[in-house]
Design a protein around this motif. Structure first.
Motif, mmCIF file in Angstrom:
data_model
loop_
_atom_site.group_PDB
_atom_site.id
_atom_site.type_symbol
_atom_site.label_atom_id
_atom_site.label_comp_id
_atom_site.label_asym_id
_atom_site.label_seq_id
_atom_site.Cartn_x
_atom_site.Cartn_y
_atom_site.Cartn_z
ATOM 1 N N UNK A 1 -3.859 -2.622 -4.533
ATOM 2 C CA UNK A 1 -5.167 -3.148 -3.832
ATOM 3 C C UNK A 1 -6.332 -2.904 -2.439
ATOM 4 N N UNK A 2 -6.860 -2.296 -2.556
ATOM 5 C CA UNK A 2 -7.959 -1.518 -1.647
ATOM 6 C C UNK A 2 -9.277 -3.564 -0.777
ATOM 7 N N UNK A 3 -8.922 -2.390 0.424
ATOM 8 C CA UNK A 3 -9.935 -4.029 1.399
ATOM 9 C C UNK A 3 -10.933 -3.053 1.342
ATOM 10 N N UNK A 4 -11.900 -3.860 1.368
ATOM 11 C CA UNK A 4 -13.274 -3.012 1.204
ATOM 12 C C UNK A 4 -13.805 -2.980 3.010
ATOM 13 N N UNK A 5 -14.603 -1.472 2.719
ATOM 14 C CA UNK A 5 -15.097 -0.364 3.829
ATOM 15 C C UNK A 5 -16.217 -1.213 4.147
ATOM 16 N N UNK A 6 -16.350 -1.583 5.064
ATOM 17 C CA UNK A 6 -18.097 -2.246 6.257
ATOM 18 C C UNK A 6 -18.400 -0.238 5.867
ATOM 19 N N UNK A 7 -19.560 -0.662 5.720
ATOM 20 C CA UNK A 7 -20.540 0.116 5.669
ATOM 21 C C UNK A 7 -21.499 -0.454 5.849
ATOM 22 N N UNK A 8 -21.848 -1.190 7.008
ATOM 23 C CA UNK A 8 -23.075 -1.539 7.585
ATOM 24 C C UNK A 8 -23.848 -0.658 8.174
ATOM 25 N N UNK B 1 1.023 -1.434 0.057
ATOM 26 C CA UNK B 1 0.255 -0.129 0.231
ATOM 27 C C UNK B 1 0.849 0.872 0.236
ATOM 28 N N UNK B 2 1.208 2.033 -1.668
ATOM 29 C CA UNK B 2 1.663 3.308 -1.417
ATOM 30 C C UNK B 2 1.001 4.039 0.104
ATOM 31 N N UNK B 3 1.954 5.495 -0.273
ATOM 32 C CA UNK B 3 2.126 6.356 0.963
ATOM 33 C C UNK B 3 0.528 7.049 0.298
ATOM 34 N N UNK B 4 -0.211 7.603 -1.196
ATOM 35 C CA UNK B 4 -0.995 7.708 -1.714
ATOM 36 C C UNK B 4 -0.596 9.578 -2.416
ATOM 37 N N UNK C 1 -5.654 5.826 -2.055
ATOM 38 C CA UNK C 1 -5.988 5.144 -0.862
ATOM 39 C C UNK C 1 -7.075 6.154 -0.327
ATOM 40 N N UNK C 2 -7.433 7.699 -1.202
ATOM 41 C CA UNK C 2 -8.346 8.549 -0.691
ATOM 42 C C UNK C 2 -9.946 8.106 -1.184
ATOM 43 N N UNK C 3 -10.157 7.519 -2.067
ATOM 44 C CA UNK C 3 -11.138 6.958 -2.702
ATOM 45 C C UNK C 3 -11.698 6.677 -4.239
#
Length: 265
Positions: free
Chosen positions: A146-153, A41-44, A93-95
């Motif tokens: 590779x982004x991890x899924x964000x939990x939006x429940x 994961x790079x620093x963006x 990393x931001x959106x």
């Protein structure tokens, strides 16, 4: 994605199953990619002349934008009047950024594996609430994410908060499969096409209940075809099943996620 145009081009589409994960296990990413190389994961940090995600959000509709982002999944490649084009789900990393009709050769399309860093120039557009980049060109750069899924429940019922995550890789848990009405007016756990007019291989639509609200989720057939685990899992759903899902937070006149993983509890 503009479904009218995609239907016209469907005969030429090369389907991609990138991002379609197992029906019975979550799609958490390991520390290594399929090729065996480390996913870092790079620093963006953005290159000179490239927008931050905040600047992209603030940019006006139809304005030219230049971004750096990372491929998360591909929805398909086709030729339009001899010009190769593709639709790609990307995120930094931001959106997230949904790329529609990016010009590219099939050879370049094949290079866009999960995590590939690309620089994109195009126009910020909106279609039925979906913000996307159109008429775009791209170049591959060094880097991988590779982004991890964000939990939006917890915020799924709050559209004002949810839309801030549009097009991101996400998860939502503890939903109940509710009835859809098929073409004959009968209750069904899922439909081929939004109105039940399709057949196996078309998009799958299914309804879920969460916190007293009903949502329609879609398995986009160009993203996850009929042989993918998630497509088969939805075909096996029953009304009343409790499920967890992952996918991309697509928008069509409200939230209409493109689902890549279904787990029955």
């Amino acid at each position: 994605m503009n479904k009218i145009l995609s239907t016209v081009l469907s005969a030429a589409v090369v389907a991609s199953l990138a991002g379609c994960s197992s029906a019975t296990t979550s799609s958490k990413k390991s520390a290594t990619s399929e090729e065996g190389t480390s996913i870092v994961a790079e620093d963006g940090t953005k290159s000179e002349g490239v927008m931050t995600y905040a600047e992209y959000v603030d940019a006006g509709t139809d304005s030219e934008v230049t971004i750096e982002t990372y491929v998360q999944a591909k929805q398909g490649w086709w030729e339009d009047n001899g010009v190769g084009k593709a639709t790609v789900y990307t995120q930094d990393q931001e959106g997230a950024y949904f790329l529609y009709d990016v010009e590219m050769s099939e050879e370049d399309y094949d290079k866009l594996t999960e995590g590939t860093k690309i620089k994109v120039t195009g126009y910020k557009s909106e279609w039925s609430g979906e913000v996307e980049i159109t008429d775009a060109t791209f170049e591959i750069e060094e880097g991988n994410y590779v982004a991890e899924p964000v939990d939006l429940t917890k915020i799924f019922s709050d559209e004002n908060e949810l839309i801030k995550h549009q097009n991101e890789k996400f998860s939502v848990n503890g939903m109940t499969v509710s009835a859809s009405k098929d073409a004959d007016g009968n209750d069904a756990a899922y439909l081929y096409n939004y109105d039940g007019s399709g057949t196996e291989g078309d998009d799958l639509y299914f309804n879920v209940d969460l916190d007293g609200k009903t949502y329609t989720f879609t398995v986009e057939s160009y993203l996850c075809g009929k042989d993918s685990d998630v497509y088969k899992a939805v075909e096996n759903l029953k009304i009343g099943d409790t499920i967890d899902c992952e996918g991309f937070l697509y928008w069509y006149n409200g939230v209409n996620p493109h689902i890549t993983s279904v787990t029955v509890k």
